[in-house]
Design a protein around this motif. Structure first.
Motif, PDB file in Angstrom:
ATOM      1  N   PHE B  11      10.536  -5.106  -0.535  1.00 44.23           N
ATOM      2  CA  PHE B  11       9.578  -5.281   0.568  1.00 44.23           C
ATOM      3  C   PHE B  11      10.041  -6.523   1.306  1.00 44.23           C
ATOM      4  O   PHE B  11       9.799  -7.642   0.840  1.00 44.23           O
ATOM      5  N   SER B  36       0.382  -7.089 -13.767  1.00 45.51           N
ATOM      6  CA  SER B  36       0.123  -6.880 -12.345  1.00 45.51           C
ATOM      7  C   SER B  36       1.298  -7.402 -11.532  1.00 45.51           C
ATOM      8  O   SER B  36       1.821  -8.477 -11.802  1.00 45.51           O
ATOM      9  N   GLY B  37       1.735  -6.609 -10.552  1.00 43.27           N
ATOM     10  CA  GLY B  37       2.834  -7.036  -9.693  1.00 43.27           C
ATOM     11  C   GLY B  37       4.213  -6.735 -10.250  1.00 43.27           C
ATOM     12  O   GLY B  37       5.220  -7.072  -9.646  1.00 43.27           O
ATOM     13  N   GLY B  39       5.576  -3.887 -10.427  1.00 46.44           N
ATOM     14  CA  GLY B  39       6.218  -2.815  -9.659  1.00 46.44           C
ATOM     15  C   GLY B  39       5.875  -1.409 -10.118  1.00 46.44           C
ATOM     16  O   GLY B  39       6.507  -0.442  -9.695  1.00 46.44           O
ATOM     17  N   LYS B  40       4.843  -1.265 -10.940  1.00 48.59           N
ATOM     18  CA  LYS B  40       4.497   0.057 -11.477  1.00 48.59           C
ATOM     19  C   LYS B  40       4.069   1.020 -10.371  1.00 48.59           C
ATOM     20  O   LYS B  40       4.541   2.157 -10.288  1.00 48.59           O
ATOM     21  N   SER B  41       3.148   0.569  -9.513  1.00 51.90           N
ATOM     22  CA  SER B  41       2.684   1.440  -8.427  1.00 51.90           C
ATOM     23  C   SER B  41       3.831   1.777  -7.491  1.00 51.90           C
ATOM     24  O   SER B  41       3.984   2.931  -7.072  1.00 51.90           O
ATOM     25  N   THR B  42       4.623   0.777  -7.176  1.00 47.58           N
ATOM     26  CA  THR B  42       5.747   1.000  -6.265  1.00 47.58           C
ATOM     27  C   THR B  42       6.674   2.067  -6.831  1.00 47.58           C
ATOM     28  O   THR B  42       7.125   2.961  -6.114  1.00 47.58           O
ATOM     29  N   GLU B 162      -3.121   4.156 -12.154  1.00 50.15           N
ATOM     30  CA  GLU B 162      -4.330   3.511 -12.673  1.00 50.15           C
ATOM     31  C   GLU B 162      -5.594   4.305 -12.346  1.00 50.15           C
ATOM     32  O   GLU B 162      -6.500   3.806 -11.681  1.00 50.15           O
TER      33      GLU B 162
HETATM   34  N1  LIG Z   1       3.137  -2.472   0.941  1.00 52.51           N
HETATM   35  C1  LIG Z   1       3.642  -3.603   0.421  1.00 52.51           C
HETATM   36  N2  LIG Z   1       4.172  -4.532   1.230  1.00 52.51           N
HETATM   37  C2  LIG Z   1       4.708  -5.653   0.715  1.00 52.51           C
HETATM   38  N3  LIG Z   1       4.746  -5.949  -0.587  1.00 52.51           N
HETATM   39  C3  LIG Z   1       4.221  -5.060  -1.435  1.00 52.51           C
HETATM   40  C4  LIG Z   1       3.641  -3.854  -0.982  1.00 52.51           C
HETATM   41  N4  LIG Z   1       3.210  -3.157  -2.054  1.00 52.51           N
HETATM   42  C5  LIG Z   1       3.498  -3.924  -3.125  1.00 52.51           C
HETATM   43  N5  LIG Z   1       4.118  -5.060  -2.771  1.00 52.51           N
HETATM   44  C6  LIG Z   1       4.617  -6.090  -3.689  1.00 52.51           C
HETATM   45  O1  LIG Z   1       5.434  -5.468  -4.631  1.00 52.51           O
HETATM   46  C7  LIG Z   1       5.248  -6.039  -5.918  1.00 52.51           C
HETATM   47  C8  LIG Z   1       4.917  -4.937  -6.896  1.00 52.51           C
HETATM   48  O2  LIG Z   1       3.670  -4.371  -6.543  1.00 52.51           O
HETATM   49  P1  LIG Z   1       3.060  -3.116  -7.294  1.00 52.51           P
HETATM   50  O3  LIG Z   1       1.823  -2.757  -6.571  1.00 52.51           O
HETATM   51  O4  LIG Z   1       4.090  -2.073  -7.445  1.00 52.51           O
HETATM   52  O5  LIG Z   1       2.718  -3.737  -8.703  1.00 52.51           O
HETATM   53  P2  LIG Z   1       1.889  -3.084  -9.884  1.00 52.51           P
HETATM   54  O6  LIG Z   1       2.726  -3.214 -11.088  1.00 52.51           O
HETATM   55  O7  LIG Z   1       1.416  -1.738  -9.510  1.00 52.51           O
HETATM   56  O8  LIG Z   1       0.662  -4.084  -9.998  1.00 52.51           O
HETATM   57  P3  LIG Z   1      -0.892  -3.777 -10.313  1.00 52.51           P
HETATM   58  O9  LIG Z   1      -1.021  -3.689 -11.803  1.00 52.51           O
HETATM   59  O10 LIG Z   1      -1.583  -4.993  -9.779  1.00 52.51           O
HETATM   60  O11 LIG Z   1      -1.279  -2.532  -9.614  1.00 52.51           O
HETATM   61  C9  LIG Z   1       4.184  -7.091  -5.760  1.00 52.51           C
HETATM   62  O12 LIG Z   1       4.830  -8.327  -5.656  1.00 52.51           O
HETATM   63  C10 LIG Z   1       3.499  -6.752  -4.475  1.00 52.51           C
HETATM   64  O13 LIG Z   1       3.034  -7.898  -3.852  1.00 52.51           O
END
Ligand SMILES: Nc1ncnc2c1ncn2[C@@H]1O[C@H](COP(=O)(O)OP(=O)(O)OP(=O)(O)O)[C@@H](O)[C@H]1O
Ligand SMILES: [Mg+2]
Lengths: 219, 240
Positions: B11, B36-37, B39-42, B162
């Motif tokens: 990003f 959290s953060g 990258g799982k959702s990504t 989630e």
């Molecule tokens: N649309 C976006 N634009 C910019 N940065 C993003 C975006 N989506 C996620 N990020 C960044 O990417 C990183 C990973 O985010 P992600 O949502 O994949 O984490 P996660 O493991 O799903 O966390 P959580 O448990 O909080 O859901 C984080 O640093 C977040 O700030």
């Protein structure tokens, strides 16, 4: 100052053609404004500068100049070029003017729908256009209804500016009659009553539409 | 069914996924855990291309999906997704939500879509809510409708981001119950969750992610009982 209530009923019928003219100019102007507004809203929301640039310029110019100026500009400017008569000029001016405001209303309503809605639709395999049409717009339109109602009432009152380009609507009619019968306040009162009648009708109509959408039952 | 190889995602300057490899076999349930953060959702969103990535590849049913809108849309009809915040369509009834994909995207006749939709709503235990609007449902019911909506497309695999995190604790069970049932029926699932009980019980493989990389993976017993990596141990100590 003398104010004669008894003449109101007498002069009422004299205003009917003008009341009809006001309604026509308003409704046609709003219809044009809705079409322009929706189109402009989509252009404005596009990430491409070639599309959102012109949309933003249009909104900037229209919101940044008085409607009266726009009306005169279109009337005198286009009379020579297009041979446009007064009534079409007024409709065009009112439409172009309201288009800018309605574009802002639509764009805001579309933006207010959470990105999750688009993502859910896309994740089902919908195209962007279909997701817009099936999922985003129905929700956005509902949110746009109250501010649109407000804008329509503004347009109704703004139609009085058409009196400056010789259109025989309510305000001009009141001035004409007053200049011969010298009952300015009474004539203005009658014009006001018509405006209030229309505003009331618009309000009732819009509340109906809102309630209709409410029956869709969404939170 | 889903193969992720050397996936990198940025990003802007933020290097969010740093070379992720993952395989979800036919009928396999993969649970992804991590802070959290991390990258799982990504990662999940890269699978159905809600996020585009710069480097690496994702194969669905053995095929790399080309960077082409139509191909991506077609792929998405085979990969269902369930979101943390449900994202139900509030202007449609429960049944309308479930019929929308099949009717609009797959061109299924309405009567048939209605029948299968009712079937899936029965399956998630909401046969009595078909005419309700989402606004009238509890969070757990909403999420079960969202699952039925995804199932109605008859996907080959399902992604869950989630799915219970936005729910009141007493409503988590009903959603996990539906997911457990799906797993038992052989649905291929990739699940991001903080529900360690579910991971232990239902997952075939657990992946632990941290700062954009897979730190450790294995069967749930091994990950939870004898984690090898210090970072995994630390995370589990915090969360359990
Ligand atoms: N649309 C976006 N634009 C910019 N940065 C993003 C975006 N989506 C996620 N990020 C960044 O990417 C990183 C990973 O985010 P992600 O949502 O994949 O984490 P996660 O493991 O799903 O966390 P959580 O448990 O909080 O859901 C984080 O640093 C977040 O700030
Ligand atoms: Mg997440």
């Amino acid at each position: 100052m003398h104010y004669d209530v008894s003449v109101l009923a007498h002069y009422f019928p004299y205003f009917l053609p003008a009341a009809w003219m006001t309604l026509q100019v308003t409704v046609l102007g709003i219809a044009l404004g809705l079409a322009l507004g929706l189109g402009t809203a989509f252009l404005q929301l596009s990430p491409r500068l070639a599309l959102n640039g012109p949309a933003r310029l249009y909104i900037y110019v229209i919101r940044g100049t008085p409607l009266l100026l726009q009306l005169l500009f279109i009337y005198y400017g286009l009379r020579g070029v297009l041979g446009l008569a007064a009534v079409p000029s007024a409709v065009l001016a009112l439409g172009v003017h309201n288009g800018a405001y309605i574009a802002v209303i639509f764009a805001g309503a579309i933006r207010s729908i959470s990105g999750g809605q688009m993502e859910a639709a896309r994740s089902l395999g919908m195209t962007h256009a279909r997701a817009m049409r099936r999922i985003i717009l129905p929700q956005a339109l509902k949110r746009a209804v109250p501010p649109l109602g407000n804008q329509f009432i503004i347009a109704l009152k703004d139609s009085s500016l058409a009196s400056t380009i010789t259109i025989n609507e309510l305000l001009l009619k009141s001035q004409q009659l007053a200049s011969s019968n010298f009952m300015m306040m009474e004539m203005l009162t009658i014009a006001a009553l018509f405006y209030l009648l229309y505003t009331g009708l618009f309000t009732v109509l819009f509340r109906r539409v809102e309630r209709r959408l409410e029956a869709g039952g969404y939170a | 069914m889903i193969e992720i190889r050397g996936l990198h995602k940025y990003f802007g300057d933020n290097h969010v996924l740093r070379g992720v490899d993952m395989t979800v076999g036919q009928s396999e349930v993969v649970v992804v855990i991590g802070a959290s953060g991390s990258g799982k959702s990504t990662l999940l969103r890269c699978v159905n291309k809600l996020e585009r990535f710069r480097k690496g590849e994702v194969r669905i049913r053995g095929e790399v999906v080309p960077e082409d809108e139509r191909a991506i849309n077609r792929m998405r009809t085979h990969v269902g997704m369930v979101f943390q915040h449900f994202n139900l369509f509030p202007h449609m009834t429960v049944l309308g939500n479930v019929m929308e994909g099949p009717v609009q995207v797959k061109g299924v006749p309405r009567a048939q879509a209605r029948r299968t939709g009712l079937g899936y709503l029965e399956k998630v235990g909401l046969g009595d809510k078909v005419d309700a609007y989402p606004g009238m449902l509890s969070g757990g019911q909403k999420q079960r409708v969202a699952i039925a909506r995804a199932l109605a497309m008859e996907p080959d695999a399902m992604l869950f981001d989630e799915p219970t995190s936005a729910l009141d604790p007493e409503l988590v069970g009903e959603v996990l119950g539906v997911m457990r049932e799906l797993a038992a029926e052989g649905m291929t699932m990739m699940v991001v969750t903080h529900e360690m009980g579910f991971a232990r019980e239902v997952a075939d493989t657990v992946y632990f992610m941290d700062e954009g990389v897979v730190v450790e993976q294995g069967p749930p017993e091994r990950i939870f009982e004898t984690p090898e990596q210090p970072r995994t141990r630390e995370f589990l100590a915090q969360i359990l």
